[in-house]
Design a protein around this motif. Structure first.
Motif, PDB file in Angstrom:
ATOM      1  N   CYS A 198       0.836  -1.210   0.000  1.00 45.82           N
ATOM      2  CA  CYS A 198       0.000   0.000   0.000  1.00 45.82           C
ATOM      3  C   CYS A 198       0.871   1.261   0.000  1.00 45.82           C
ATOM      4  N   ILE A 199       1.942   1.257   0.777  1.00 47.69           N
ATOM      5  CA  ILE A 199       2.850   2.402   0.819  1.00 47.69           C
ATOM      6  C   ILE A 199       3.512   2.594  -0.543  1.00 47.69           C
ATOM      7  N   LEU A 200       3.969   1.498  -1.129  1.00 45.84           N
ATOM      8  CA  LEU A 200       4.584   1.559  -2.465  1.00 45.84           C
ATOM      9  C   LEU A 200       3.591   2.114  -3.484  1.00 45.84           C
ATOM     10  N   THR A 201       2.357   1.643  -3.414  1.00 48.73           N
ATOM     11  CA  THR A 201       1.320   2.091  -4.339  1.00 48.73           C
ATOM     12  C   THR A 201       1.060   3.585  -4.221  1.00 48.73           C
ATOM     13  N   PHE A 202       1.042   4.081  -2.984  1.00 50.23           N
ATOM     14  CA  PHE A 202       0.793   5.516  -2.776  1.00 50.23           C
ATOM     15  C   PHE A 202       1.830   6.357  -3.518  1.00 50.23           C
ATOM     16  N   PHE A 203       3.087   5.998  -3.407  1.00 49.52           N
ATOM     17  CA  PHE A 203       4.134   6.790  -4.043  1.00 49.52           C
ATOM     18  C   PHE A 203       4.227   6.549  -5.554  1.00 49.52           C
ATOM     19  N   LEU A 204       3.742   5.384  -6.001  1.00 47.88           N
ATOM     20  CA  LEU A 204       3.709   5.132  -7.441  1.00 47.88           C
ATOM     21  C   LEU A 204       2.548   5.847  -8.121  1.00 47.88           C
ATOM     22  N   MET A 205       1.452   6.063  -7.371  1.00 51.15           N
ATOM     23  CA  MET A 205       0.231   6.589  -7.971  1.00 51.15           C
ATOM     24  C   MET A 205      -0.109   8.016  -7.573  1.00 51.15           C
ATOM     25  N   GLY A 206       0.401   8.479  -6.428  1.00 50.90           N
ATOM     26  CA  GLY A 206       0.004   9.780  -5.912  1.00 50.90           C
ATOM     27  C   GLY A 206       0.267  10.940  -6.857  1.00 50.90           C
ATOM     28  N   TRP A 207       1.348  10.836  -7.625  1.00 46.14           N
ATOM     29  CA  TRP A 207       1.735  11.929  -8.525  1.00 46.14           C
ATOM     30  C   TRP A 207       0.753  12.124  -9.680  1.00 46.14           C
ATOM     31  N   ILE A 208      -0.117  11.164  -9.907  1.00 45.12           N
ATOM     32  CA  ILE A 208      -1.002  11.226 -11.069  1.00 45.12           C
ATOM     33  C   ILE A 208      -1.993  12.395 -10.973  1.00 45.12           C
ATOM     34  N   VAL A 209      -2.175  12.943  -9.749  1.00 47.19           N
ATOM     35  CA  VAL A 209      -3.060  14.103  -9.605  1.00 47.19           C
ATOM     36  C   VAL A 209      -2.511  15.321 -10.367  1.00 47.19           C
ATOM     37  N   TYR A 210      -1.235  15.270 -10.732  1.00 46.67           N
ATOM     38  CA  TYR A 210      -0.639  16.358 -11.524  1.00 46.67           C
ATOM     39  C   TYR A 210      -1.404  16.570 -12.823  1.00 46.67           C
ATOM     40  N   GLU A 242       1.202   9.562 -25.924  1.00 44.88           N
ATOM     41  CA  GLU A 242       0.054   9.890 -26.774  1.00 44.88           C
ATOM     42  C   GLU A 242      -1.270   9.701 -26.046  1.00 44.88           C
ATOM     43  N   ARG A 243      -1.420   8.593 -25.304  1.00 43.32           N
ATOM     44  CA  ARG A 243      -2.690   8.284 -24.638  1.00 43.32           C
ATOM     45  C   ARG A 243      -2.477   8.170 -23.134  1.00 43.32           C
ATOM     46  N   ILE A 244      -2.652   9.268 -22.430  1.00 47.36           N
ATOM     47  CA  ILE A 244      -2.485   9.265 -20.981  1.00 47.36           C
ATOM     48  C   ILE A 244      -3.569   8.419 -20.320  1.00 47.36           C
ATOM     49  N   ASP A 245      -4.782   8.400 -20.886  1.00 53.50           N
ATOM     50  CA  ASP A 245      -5.863   7.624 -20.288  1.00 53.50           C
ATOM     51  C   ASP A 245      -5.532   6.133 -20.274  1.00 53.50           C
ATOM     52  N   THR A 246      -4.950   5.635 -21.375  1.00 47.57           N
ATOM     53  CA  THR A 246      -4.542   4.228 -21.432  1.00 47.57           C
ATOM     54  C   THR A 246      -3.441   3.945 -20.424  1.00 47.57           C
ATOM     55  N   PHE A 247      -2.507   4.858 -20.336  1.00 47.60           N
ATOM     56  CA  PHE A 247      -1.423   4.735 -19.353  1.00 47.60           C
ATOM     57  C   PHE A 247      -1.985   4.722 -17.930  1.00 47.60           C
ATOM     58  N   GLY A 248      -2.953   5.610 -17.664  1.00 50.03           N
ATOM     59  CA  GLY A 248      -3.550   5.691 -16.342  1.00 50.03           C
ATOM     60  C   GLY A 248      -4.283   4.422 -15.962  1.00 50.03           C
ATOM     61  N   ILE A 249      -5.054   3.851 -16.892  1.00 55.13           N
ATOM     62  CA  ILE A 249      -5.780   2.610 -16.638  1.00 55.13           C
ATOM     63  C   ILE A 249      -4.803   1.483 -16.317  1.00 55.13           C
ATOM     64  N   THR A 250      -3.700   1.444 -17.055  1.00 56.81           N
ATOM     65  CA  THR A 250      -2.733   0.361 -16.883  1.00 56.81           C
ATOM     66  C   THR A 250      -2.080   0.397 -15.512  1.00 56.81           C
ATOM     67  N   ILE A 251      -1.623   1.578 -15.066  1.00 52.91           N
ATOM     68  CA  ILE A 251      -0.935   1.636 -13.768  1.00 52.91           C
ATOM     69  C   ILE A 251      -1.927   1.648 -12.599  1.00 52.91           C
ATOM     70  N   TRP A 252      -3.209   1.800 -12.911  1.00 52.85           N
ATOM     71  CA  TRP A 252      -4.224   1.761 -11.856  1.00 52.85           C
ATOM     72  C   TRP A 252      -4.281   0.392 -11.205  1.00 52.85           C
ATOM     73  N   VAL A 253      -3.675  -0.590 -11.842  1.00 48.55           N
ATOM     74  CA  VAL A 253      -3.677  -1.948 -11.322  1.00 48.55           C
ATOM     75  C   VAL A 253      -3.092  -2.006  -9.921  1.00 48.55           C
ATOM     76  N   PHE A 254      -2.175  -1.096  -9.593  1.00 43.03           N
ATOM     77  CA  PHE A 254      -1.586  -1.107  -8.252  1.00 43.03           C
ATOM     78  C   PHE A 254      -2.646  -0.822  -7.191  1.00 43.03           C
ATOM     79  N   LEU A 255      -3.510   0.157  -7.461  1.00 44.53           N
ATOM     80  CA  LEU A 255      -4.579   0.481  -6.515  1.00 44.53           C
ATOM     81  C   LEU A 255      -5.575  -0.668  -6.392  1.00 44.53           C
ATOM     82  N   ILE A 256      -5.863  -1.296  -7.516  1.00 39.38           N
ATOM     83  CA  ILE A 256      -6.806  -2.413  -7.501  1.00 39.38           C
ATOM     84  C   ILE A 256      -6.236  -3.584  -6.712  1.00 39.38           C
ATOM     85  N   LEU A 257      -4.950  -3.829  -6.859  1.00 42.94           N
ATOM     86  CA  LEU A 257      -4.304  -4.932  -6.139  1.00 42.94           C
ATOM     87  C   LEU A 257      -4.356  -4.725  -4.632  1.00 42.94           C
TER      88      LEU A 257
END
Length: 360
Positions: A146-158, A264-279
Motif C-alpha cells: 500500500c505504501i509503495l502504491t501511494f508513491f507510485l500513484m500519488g503523482w497522477i493528480v498532476y 500519446e494516450r495518458i488515459d490508457t497509461f492511467g488505466i494500466t498503472i491503476w492496477v496497483f490500486l486495484i491490487l
C-alpha cells in the motif's frame, strides 16, 4: 503468514492501509456517482469524510476493548460461538464476492478501453496470482505494498491541472442547487467510494500502538478525501452536467485532455498503472476472507488463500448474465454500509454485558 496476531503494524502502515483500500475503482467513477447533484458534487467528499470519521469512533472504541481480537473473534466473544461463526461465515462470503467484484470491474474496464475484443482469462489468472503473492506475506506485506502504491500513484493528480486550465470556476457555485431526493441519490451512490476504512477492525490486533489507531486511521481517511476533493472540484469545473451523468469514468476522459509530447494516450497509461490500486483493495478483501476462514475452521492455513482464489475465479466465470453479476456485486456493496454501522450495535451489546457483570 500471520501465524499469531503479532504486533507488526506501525502508524504509517495503518495510514496507508486505510487510504489505499478505500480508493480502488471508486476514484475513476466518483464524478458519475455524484452526478445527481450536478456541479454541487464537489464538496460531497468533505461530508463523506466527516461521516467516516464519526463512524470510525465506535470501530476503534470496540477494538480497544478487545485489543488482541479482530472482528471475527469479537463476534464469538460477544454473541456466542454459533451466532459468531454464522456471522463470520456471512462476512467471508461478503469478502469473497467483493474481491470478485473489484477484479471483475477492473478487467471489464481493461477490456473495454485497452484490449477490446480480446479474452481476459489470462489477465484474470495473472491478477489473482499477483494478489495471492502479496497476501501470502501477511498483513505487513500488504501494508508495505500500500505504501509503495501511494508513491507510485500519488503523482497522477498532476494531470488534473489540464482540467483546471480548461475548466470553468463558475461551475462551483451555487453550492446547494439540488433537491432532497437528488441529495439522497448522490449520497447513496457516492458513499460507496468510502468503503474500506472498516477494514481497520480486521487488522487492529496487529497494530503496535492501538491507542493511536484512531488518529492514524483518520489521517488515512482525510488523505483519501483530499484525492476525492481534487477530482470532484476539477470534474465540476471541466465537464458539463450531461457528461458528469453519462460518462461512467469521467476521470479517463479528463486524462485525454492532457497534452504531453512523449505520451500519446495518458488515459490508457492511467488505466494500466491503476492496477496497483486495484491490487491493494483486492488484496485486503482476500486477506479478510482468509482470516475469516481461519476463524471459522479454527485453523491457520495458507491453503485458505488458494481456496478463496479458486472460488473467485469460478464466480467470475459463472455462466450468468452481466446484469445478474452486477446485481450481486451491487447488493454486496450495500452490505458494506451495514458493516460500517455494525460496530455501534456491538458496542451496545458490550456495554449491556459489562453492566450485567457489574450487577452480578
Amino acid at each position: 503468514m500471520d501465524v499469531t496476531k503479532k504486533k507488526v503494524l506501525n502508524g504509517y502502515h495503518v495510514i496507508f492501509l486505510v487510504q489505499n483500500v478505500m480508493i480502488g475503482m471508486s476514484l475513476l467513477s466518483l464524478n458519475n456517482s455524484l452526478s445527481a447533484v450536478g456541479y454541487s458534487q464537489w464538496w460531497f467528499p468533505i461530508l463523506f469524510g466527516i461521516i467516516a470519521n464519526i463512524t470510525l469512533i465506535p470501530m476503534v472504541w470496540l477494538s480497544l476493548q478487545y485489543k488482541d481480537d479482530d472482528l471475527f473473534d469479537i463476534h464469538e466473544k460477544l454473541l456466542g460461538k454459533w451466532i459468531g461463526k454464522f456471522l463470520n461465515t456471512f462476512l467471508i462470503i461478503y469478502a469473497v464476492v467483493l474481491f470478485s467484484a473489484i477484479i471483475q470491474h477492473y478487467l471489464d474496464l481493461i477490456q473495454i478501453s485497452v484490449l477490446p475484443e480480446r479474452k481476459i482469462t489470462g489477465h484474470l489468472i495473472l491478477f489473482i496470482l499477483l494478489t495471492v503473492f502479496i497476501v501470502k506475506g501477511g498483513i505487513k506485506s500488504l501494508a508495505r505494498f500500500c505504501i509503495l502504491t501511494f508513491f507510485l500513484m500519488g503523482w497522477i493528480v498532476y494531470f488534473l491541472r489540464w482540467g483546471i486550465m480548461y475548466g470553468e470556476v463558475s461551475h462551483l457555485l451555487p453550492l446547494f442547487n439540488f433537491s432532497s431526493s437528488e441529495f439522497w441519490e448522490a449520497f447513496r451512490n457516492g458513499y460507496n467510494s468510502m468503503i474500506g476504512y472498516e477494514f481497520l477492525m480486521f487488522f487492529f490486533p496487529y497494530i503496535i500502538h492501538p491507542q493511536k489507531a484512531f488518529k492514524h486511521a483518520s489521517i488515512g481517511i482525510w488523505i483519501t478525501i483530499l484525492f476525492y476533493l481534487s477530482v470532484t472540484i476539477v470534474g465540476a469545473m471541466y465537464f458539463s452536467e450531461w457528461q458528469l451523468e453519462n460518462l461512467f469514468f469521467p476521470i479517463l476522459k479528463l486524462f485525454q485532455a492532457v497534452d504531453l509530447t512523449f505520451v500519446e494516450r495518458i488515459d490508457t497509461f492511467g488505466i494500466t498503472i491503476w492496477v496497483f490500486l486495484i491490487l491493494t483493495t483486492a488484496g485486503a478483501y482476500l486477506w479478510m476472507a482468509k482470516k475469516g476462514i481461519d476463524s471459522v475452521r479454527e485453523k491457520n492455513s495458507n491453503y485458505h488463500i488458494y481456496a478463496v482464489a479458486i472460488f473467485t475465479y469460478i464466480i467470475i466465470n459463472l455462466p450468468f448474465t452481466q446484469v445478474m453479476k452486477e446485481t450481486l456485486y451491487e447488493k454486496d456493496f450495500y452490505v458494506s454500509y451495514g458493516l460500517i454501522l455494525w460496530p455501534t450495535v456491538l458496542c451496545i451489546v458490550h456495554l449491556v454485558r459489562w453492566k450485567k457483570k457489574e450487577v452480578v
